[in-house]
Enzyme design. Structure first.
Site, short mmCIF file in Angstrom:
data_model
loop_
_atom_site.label_atom_id
_atom_site.label_comp_id
_atom_site.label_asym_id
_atom_site.label_seq_id
_atom_site.Cartn_x
_atom_site.Cartn_y
_atom_site.Cartn_z
CE LYS A 99 -35.10 31.19 -25.93
NZ LYS A 99 -33.87 30.47 -26.49
N GLY A 130 -39.94 28.88 -35.44
CA GLY A 130 -39.01 27.78 -35.23
C GLY A 130 -39.55 26.49 -35.82
CB SER A 131 -38.59 23.00 -35.27
OG SER A 131 -38.83 22.76 -33.89
CB THR A 132 -43.39 21.50 -37.10
OG1 THR A 132 -43.38 22.26 -38.31
CG2 THR A 132 -44.80 20.98 -36.85
CB VAL A 159 -39.92 23.86 -30.76
CG1 VAL A 159 -39.96 24.88 -29.61
CG2 VAL A 159 -38.66 23.02 -30.65
N GLY A 160 -42.99 24.09 -31.89
CA GLY A 160 -44.26 24.81 -31.95
C GLY A 160 -45.37 24.10 -31.22
CD GLU A 213 -42.03 31.32 -40.31
OE1 GLU A 213 -41.88 30.18 -40.79
OE2 GLU A 213 -41.11 32.11 -40.11
CB CYS A 238 -38.80 28.10 -42.58
SG CYS A 238 -39.12 29.85 -42.41
CD GLU A 252 -37.83 23.11 -42.13
OE1 GLU A 252 -37.97 24.24 -42.64
OE2 GLU A 252 -38.21 22.84 -40.96
#
Length: 500
Positions: free
Chosen positions: A191, A244-246, A248-249, A267, A301, A398
């Protein structure tokens, strides 16, 4: 900062878009709903193409194809040497089409075309070749069991994998995820980010040309809240790999836990320290520090976004940064003179500009930049703040853009303490000619990657990932392969063995 004149690379024609549909079970197909979405060129805010918008129904079809390919198809059952040969052919096709792929990423993501063609795409092919070479070297161990038993372990492919990849490095993230999963014998659904779907679809058809069987690689374009969420919560997906972002993680982990407890590798974000000690050559290290934040317009990142400079060279180093920033060229990524292209989209563009305003309000001193370019597209000047305090928003969060926070320190102990004063732990740079300092700091900073007297030292053999809120598990290296493998232990009795 210099603005480029927009000259395109000579004799280059921007390619037509060939693939805009979902890639499921070896075919390009419309979404079940028939819906599409626009992918936008950040250079000029124009529509590149309309892309099929996949959602849960399409994810279900892609997972069904991947499950059939794993449970009954040839890929996991091929002799590993055959998987290797197909992957090597895939890598060759990437090289043959490097110019077109680099153009797709330049249009879709605002990435510089020339470095993409000459560095990024060849590196992607090298990553596929690296894992191709590992495909026939996957094996378990013989166990020395304490009873009258013999035992051994098998390493088996984990199954159907969902890869959710970000928009800042669409090519690299595709091969870093797909390469080891292919070598392991997995099947998968990719995706890509909705901002950058073009190269993922292109890679899917190259893989088919190389001989990867239908159903092994499926690409579902669409949005994270629909297609991505459906993939994470799917009961027939065996693993999720997410970059991706923390924020969304956390959602990815939650969806995995609430469905079939599928393992997840993450990651995530970073706020990496770039630490410079008094004994360095300023003229050599300052360019490295500038690249550390401005590479890929700061949309990386592991950007060295917190620059710590020891007090003895602080003024000289800052002056050098200012001089170099004035010669930095921002412009069209197809212009060979450009050092920096546009931010990925309007949302990220406005986010970066809002952080610049935060820095000004909080009292940081603006050394260079701080503005959007007065031209069409999402272009922002390289921005350097000095006299930054650790508790300022620009030093803690970030930004994911060309914004550098510069801070002064006195001692090694202070540098270590302040470098670790973050919720992230992805990477760090340590610049010194003193081996004792290099060893002490690299062992003390809590981050997954430490670069000593270098930065962005990526390699297929070097594991990459973070501590703390920067995620867990690793991409690249053999660790990147192992996360797509299950360990199975087998034990049987041994009767009347002549030795134990």
């Amino acid at each position: 900062m210099v603005q480029s004149n927009g000259n395109l690379e000579s004799n280059f024609q921007i390619p037509k878009i060939k693939f805009t549909k979902l890639f499921i079970n070896g075919e390009f197909v419309d979404s079940v709903s028939g819906n599409t979405f626009e992918t936008i060129d950040p250079r000029n805010v124009e529509v590149i193409a309309r892309i099929a918008e996949g959602d849960k129904a399409d994810v279900d079809l892609a997972v069904k194809a991947a499950r059939e390919a794993f449970d009954n198809g040839p890929w996991p059952r091929l002799p590993p040497s055959e998987r290797r040969n197909i992957m090597l052919k895939f890598a060759d096709l990437i090289i043959e089409n490097a110019e077109e792929i680099a153009a797709l990423d330049a249009m879709d993501a605002g990435k510089l075309f020339a470095p993409g063609k000459n560095i990024d795409i060849p590196a992607a092919a090298s990553t596929i070749r690296y894992y191709a070479g590992a495909a026939d070297k996957i094996h378990g161990t013989t166990l020395k069991m304490g009873r009258n038993m013999q035992g051994y372990t098998l390493l088996e492919p984990i199954g159907v994998v969902g890869h959710i990849i970000p928009w800042n490095f669409p090519t690299q993230m595709f091969v870093v995820k797909v390469g080891p999963a292919l070598a392991a014998g997995c099947t998968m659904i990719v995706k890509p980010a909705e901002q950058t779907p073009l190269s993922a679809l292109y890679y899917a058809q190259l893989a088919k040309q190389a001989g990867v069987p239908d159903g092994v690689i499926n690409v579902v374009t669409g949005f994270g809240s629909t297609a991505g969420a459906a993939l994470c919560s799917h009961m027939d997906v065996d693993k999720i790999s997410f970059t991706g972002s923390t924020e969304v993680g956390r959602l990815v982990m939650q969806a995995a836990a609430l469905s079939n407890l599928k393992p997840v590798s993450l990651e995530l974000g970073g706020k990496s320290p770039f630490i410079v000690f008094n004994d360095v050559d300023v003229d050599k290290v300052a360019p490295l520090a500038l690249i550390g934040i401005l590479y890929n317009k700061g949309e990386i990142c592991v950007a060295g976004s917190r620059l710590f400079i020891q007090e003895g060279i602080y003024d000289k180093f800052v002056k050098k940064l200012e001089e170099m920033a004035k010669t930095w060229v921002v412009g069209d990524p197809f212009d060979p003179n450009s050092d920096q292209g546009p931010q990925i989209d309007k949302k990220q563009y406005e986010r970066v500009l809002s952080y610049i305003e935060h820095g000004k309000r909080e009292g940081a001193k603006l050394l260079t930049g701080g503005n959007a370019l007065n031209r069409k597209g999402y272009y922002i000047e390289p921005t350097i703040f000095i006299d930054v305090e650790d508790d300022m928003k620009i030093a803690k969060e970030e930004i994911f853009g060309p914004v550098l926070s510069v801070m002064k320190f006195k001692t090694v102990e202070e540098a270590i303490k302040r470098a670790n004063c973050t919720s992230y732990g992805l990477a760090a740079g340590v610049m010194t000619n003193d081996l004792n300092i290099a060893n002490t700091v690299s062992r003390s900073v809590r981050a997954g990657v430490i670069w000593v007297n270098c930065y962005f030292a990526f390699d297929p053999d070097c594991p990459y990932g973070g501590y703390k809120c920067s995620g867990f598990e690793r991409d690249m290296g053999m660790e990147g392969l192992n996360k797509y493998l299950q360990v199975k232990s087998v034990a049987t009795p041994v009767y009347n063995s002549p030795w134990q």
